[in-house]
Design a protein around this motif. Sequence first.
Motif, PDB file in Angstrom:
ATOM      1  N   GLN A 104      -4.977   9.301  -4.096  1.00 26.08           N
ATOM      2  CA  GLN A 104      -4.614   9.298  -2.674  1.00 26.08           C
ATOM      3  C   GLN A 104      -5.321   8.131  -1.988  1.00 26.08           C
ATOM      4  N   ALA A 105      -4.672   7.551  -1.001  1.00 28.14           N
ATOM      5  CA  ALA A 105      -5.220   6.348  -0.365  1.00 28.14           C
ATOM      6  C   ALA A 105      -6.072   6.669   0.860  1.00 28.14           C
ATOM      7  N   HIS A 106      -7.068   7.536   0.683  1.00 22.81           N
ATOM      8  CA  HIS A 106      -8.067   7.806   1.717  1.00 22.81           C
ATOM      9  C   HIS A 106      -9.366   7.104   1.351  1.00 22.81           C
ATOM     10  N   ASP A 130       1.967   5.284  -0.615  1.00 24.49           N
ATOM     11  CA  ASP A 130       0.646   4.855  -0.153  1.00 24.49           C
ATOM     12  C   ASP A 130       0.463   3.337  -0.211  1.00 24.49           C
ATOM     13  N   ASP A 141      -2.541   5.322   8.069  1.00 24.89           N
ATOM     14  CA  ASP A 141      -2.532   6.721   7.630  1.00 24.89           C
ATOM     15  C   ASP A 141      -2.164   7.626   8.800  1.00 24.89           C
ATOM     16  N   THR A 182      -1.407  12.712   1.683  1.00 29.82           N
ATOM     17  CA  THR A 182      -1.004  11.389   2.152  1.00 29.82           C
ATOM     18  C   THR A 182       0.450  11.230   1.753  1.00 29.82           C
ATOM     19  N   LYS A 183       1.093  10.207   2.273  1.00 30.28           N
ATOM     20  CA  LYS A 183       2.508  10.006   1.956  1.00 30.28           C
ATOM     21  C   LYS A 183       2.723   9.662   0.488  1.00 30.28           C
ATOM     22  N   SER A 185       0.302  10.616  -2.050  1.00 32.38           N
ATOM     23  CA  SER A 185      -0.598  11.365  -2.932  1.00 32.38           C
ATOM     24  C   SER A 185       0.097  11.580  -4.272  1.00 32.38           C
TER      25      SER A 185
END
Length: 288
Positions: A104-106, A130, A141, A182-183, A185
């Motif tokens: 995930q792009a966090h 992502d 995000d 996330t979009k 994930s």
Amino acid sequence: MSRHPFKLVVSVLWLTFYSFVGFAQEVEEPGDTPVEWSKPYPPFRIAGNLYYVGTQDLACYLITTPKGNILINTGLASSVGQLKTNIEALGFKFKSLKILLTTQAHYDHMGAMAAVQKITGAKFMVDQGDREVAEDGGRSDYAIGADKSTYRPVKVDRVLHNGDKITLGGTELVMLHHPGHTKGSCSFQFIVKDKKRTYKVLIANMPTIVTDKKFSELRSYPQIAADYAYTIKSMKSLSFDIWLASHASQFKLQAKHKPGAPYNPEAFMDHRGYNDSLKKLEEQFLKK
């Protein structure tokens, strides 16, 4: 054509440099992170050529192959040194990384990605959903995006779609699109083996809800409810021997492995834990 080409080139270079510095200064990782996100944890072999190299809670995974290695997730920006130390403690070279992935792009999983990419020259691959958020460092995000990037933007070398395969040195990973958190994930499935047997591994991005807003209020992500429903349904149908997750606490790493404990893949063969966790998340989703 300009009558002063040298001055023009200098001006362009200065503006480029100024823009880069200005953008870099806008990277601001949240400072109120849990202590276990950055607390060191001894690396260990999970099963076959799969290793844990993350912190006490931010799970990072190393997959080794004869042609170079794969790293999934990097933790916070401060984790670069820990990743290098952990990988080398296992007997592998940090610069042998060839492929970088994320669940995930966090910022808690992408914080050190740009630095690792720069040091190693590894190729970064990300779920299509992502791509934008990875390239702008978290700004876009839908839940925690802001005027400032929460991690340094990362150059995307390959965009992945559901079912795409990532191959290196005889190891093949399948990316599973599991949006919602996330979009883009995603989870990964692959096979590892040791002298006893083979194991089908699932590194699952569990569909936790990260926003306090009503789904109907998220204009930048109108399909979020449908994505969560899809992901939960998809994850219910998966088969595996071993399951892991983006956070160590999600698969109860501390209870399954004590630092210094001997090699024991069976500790992570926990279908009941996976099903119970997914059931609780489904209940939270339905309530939301």
